[in-house]
Design a protein around this motif. Structure first.
Motif, PDB file in Angstrom:
ATOM      1  N   ARG A 170      28.442 -12.015 -16.543  1.00  0.00           N
ATOM      2  CA  ARG A 170      28.128 -13.171 -15.704  1.00  0.00           C
ATOM      3  C   ARG A 170      28.410 -12.928 -14.221  1.00  0.00           C
ATOM      4  N   GLY A 171      28.794 -11.710 -13.869  1.00  0.00           N
ATOM      5  CA  GLY A 171      28.830 -11.323 -12.469  1.00  0.00           C
ATOM      6  C   GLY A 171      30.135 -11.539 -11.736  1.00  0.00           C
TER       7      GLY A 171
ATOM      8  N   PRO B  28      36.342 -10.804 -21.566  1.00  0.00           N
ATOM      9  CA  PRO B  28      36.031  -9.818 -20.531  1.00  0.00           C
ATOM     10  C   PRO B  28      34.555  -9.470 -20.458  1.00  0.00           C
ATOM     11  N   LEU B  29      33.875  -9.387 -21.603  1.00  0.00           N
ATOM     12  CA  LEU B  29      32.458  -9.033 -21.567  1.00  0.00           C
ATOM     13  C   LEU B  29      31.630 -10.142 -20.920  1.00  0.00           C
ATOM     14  N   LYS B  30      31.937 -11.397 -21.227  1.00  0.00           N
ATOM     15  CA  LYS B  30      31.230 -12.491 -20.569  1.00  0.00           C
ATOM     16  C   LYS B  30      31.491 -12.476 -19.067  1.00  0.00           C
TER      17      LYS B  30
ATOM     18  N   GLU C   5      22.869 -12.056 -24.259  1.00  0.00           N
ATOM     19  CA  GLU C   5      22.926 -12.816 -23.015  1.00  0.00           C
ATOM     20  C   GLU C   5      22.624 -11.918 -21.818  1.00  0.00           C
ATOM     21  N   LYS C   6      23.190 -10.735 -21.819  1.00  0.00           N
ATOM     22  CA  LYS C   6      23.017  -9.799 -20.698  1.00  0.00           C
ATOM     23  C   LYS C   6      21.545  -9.468 -20.459  1.00  0.00           C
ATOM     24  N   TYR C   7      20.822  -9.231 -21.543  1.00  0.00           N
ATOM     25  CA  TYR C   7      19.460  -8.727 -21.381  1.00  0.00           C
ATOM     26  C   TYR C   7      18.359  -9.770 -21.575  1.00  0.00           C
ATOM     27  N   PHE C   8      18.683 -10.937 -22.106  1.00  0.00           N
ATOM     28  CA  PHE C   8      17.621 -11.896 -22.409  1.00  0.00           C
ATOM     29  C   PHE C   8      17.823 -13.285 -21.825  1.00  0.00           C
ATOM     30  N   SER C   9      18.938 -13.557 -21.159  1.00  0.00           N
ATOM     31  CA  SER C   9      19.175 -14.913 -20.657  1.00  0.00           C
ATOM     32  C   SER C   9      18.567 -15.146 -19.278  1.00  0.00           C
ATOM     33  N   ARG C  10      18.015 -14.096 -18.677  1.00  0.00           N
ATOM     34  CA  ARG C  10      17.401 -14.197 -17.347  1.00  0.00           C
ATOM     35  C   ARG C  10      18.389 -14.705 -16.295  1.00  0.00           C
ATOM     36  N   GLY C  11      19.655 -14.377 -16.493  1.00  0.00           N
ATOM     37  CA  GLY C  11      20.660 -14.725 -15.496  1.00  0.00           C
ATOM     38  C   GLY C  11      21.052 -16.188 -15.456  1.00  0.00           C
ATOM     39  N   ASP C  12      20.721 -16.939 -16.501  1.00  0.00           N
ATOM     40  CA  ASP C  12      21.007 -18.379 -16.499  1.00  0.00           C
ATOM     41  C   ASP C  12      22.497 -18.680 -16.392  1.00  0.00           C
ATOM     42  N   TYR C  13      23.356 -17.743 -16.830  1.00  0.00           N
ATOM     43  CA  TYR C  13      24.800 -18.003 -16.838  1.00  0.00           C
ATOM     44  C   TYR C  13      25.541 -17.222 -15.768  1.00  0.00           C
TER      45      TYR C  13
ATOM     46  N   CYS D  30      33.080 -18.811 -18.129  1.00  0.00           N
ATOM     47  CA  CYS D  30      32.768 -18.101 -19.373  1.00  0.00           C
ATOM     48  C   CYS D  30      32.642 -19.038 -20.570  1.00  0.00           C
ATOM     49  N   ARG D  31      32.817 -20.318 -20.340  1.00  0.00           N
ATOM     50  CA  ARG D  31      32.680 -21.259 -21.450  1.00  0.00           C
ATOM     51  C   ARG D  31      31.210 -21.479 -21.791  1.00  0.00           C
TER      52      ARG D  31
END
Length: 258
Positions: free
Chosen positions: A207-208, A201-203, A247-255, A186-187
Motif C-alpha cells: 500500500r506504499g 508488513p506485506l499490506k 491486491e498488489k497486482y489487481f486492485s489498481r492501487g485502490d488501497y 492496512c485495515r
C-alpha cells in the motif's frame, strides 16, 4: 542497515506516545518479567510509552499477574479478549485499544529484546512509516532456534521475497514497528492467527508506506510452551500471501497510501 524497497519518508514530526502491544496466552511464568524489563528500558531511554497486554483466554494466572503489576505500573494497560481467541485476534484487540501514534508488536515470552524497541522508536522518529526487524541480517541473531522451525522459516521467507520481489528477509517475524496511520491504512486486518505477522508488513509495503529494516536479536522462550503450531499454519500463511499478492497486482492501487 539493509536498504529498503521504499525511499525514506520526509520527517513527519515527533511522535507522541509508543504503544507496545503484547498478546499473552497462558504466560504466567514470563509475562511479569517481560513487562517489567520493557518498562525499565523504555523509561531509562526516555521513551513515552504504554504497554498494552491482551490476555487471550488464559487458563493460568496471567490475568491476575497483570492486575497486580498494574497497581504499581500505570503505563500498563491490561485487557481480556472476551471474544474469539487467536494470536491475530488478540493483536487486533490490542491495536484497537492502543492510544499511541506509534505501535510495536512484541511477544510475551521475552524472546524479543526490549532494547530493540528503543531503536524502533528512534527509526520511526526519523520519518519512516514502518520499521521491520530482521534476525537474519548483519548484526542480527537467534539463540536456541529449533532446527526444524529455522529451516521452515527460511524457506517461507524466501518464498515471500520471491513472490513480492522485496528484500525483506524476515517477514514472518511478529516483532515490528508501525506508525498508527499504517495500522489504520492496512485495515481491515483479517488474519485470526499467526498469519497476521505476514499480513501487516506485506499490506504496508504493497500500500506504499515507507519502511526500513534493522537487525534484531531473538532468544527461544525459557518458560511455557510455544503457541505457534507449524502444521496448522502453512495453508493460512499461503492464503494471506496470495490475498495480498492479488491486491498488489489487481486492485489498481485502490488501497494505496494517499
Amino acid at each position: 542497515m539493509a536498504p529498503s524497497n521504499s525511499p525514506p519518508a520526509p520527517p513527519a514530526g515527533k511522535l507522541r506516545l509508543l504503544s507496545v502491544v503484547i498478546p499473552a496466552s497462558d504466560e504466567e511464568g514470563c509475562i511479569a518479567s517481560t513487562v517489567e524489563h520493557l518498562h525499565v528500558e523504555l523509561s531509562l531511554r526516555g521513551v513515552p510509552h504504554e504497554i498494552v497486554v491482551v490476555d487471550d483466554g488464559s487458563t493460568d494466572k496471567t490475568w491476575e499477574t497483570l492486575l497486580a503489576l498494574q497497581k504499581r505500573m500505570p503505563e500498563l494497560s491490561p485487557w481480556q479478549n472476551t471474544g474469539l481467541h487467536g494470536f491475530g485476534r488478540a493483536i487486533v484487540y490490542g491495536l484497537d485499544r492502543a492510544k499511541g501514534d506509534a505501535v510495536v508488536i512484541m511477544m510475551a515470552d521475552e524472546s524479543d529484546d526490549c532494547r530493540d524497541v528503543v531503536v524502533y522508536w528512534q527509526k520511526l522518529n526519523e520519518g519512516f512509516d514502518c520499521v521491520f526487524g530482521s534476525r537474519f541480517m548483519s548484526g542480527g541473531g537467534v539463540i536456541d532456534y529449533p532446527p526444524l522451525k529455522l529451516f521452515l522459516n527460511r524457506w517461507a521467507n524466501l518464498f515471500i521475497r520471491q513472490l513480492f520481489r522485496i528484500k525483506l528477509n524476515d517477514t514472518t517475524n511478529a516483532f515490528k514497528a508501525y506508525r498508527k496511520v499504517v495500522i489504520d491504512g492496512c485495515r481491515p486486518l483479517i488474519s485470526p492467527h499467526f498469519n497476521l505477522t505476514v499480513e501487516l508488513p506485506l499490506k504496508a509495503i504493497v500500500r506504499g508506506f515507507s519502511w526500513t529494516t534493522i537487525p534484531i536479536t531473538w532468544r527461544n522462550r525459557r518458560t511455557g510452551e510455544a503457541k505457534l503450531k507449524i502444521k496448522e499454519m502453512g495453508s493460512r500463511y499461503l492464503f494471506i500471501c496470495l490475498y495480498v499478492w492479488l491486491e498488489k497486482y489487481f486492485s489498481r492501487g485502490d488501497y494505496k497510501k494517499r
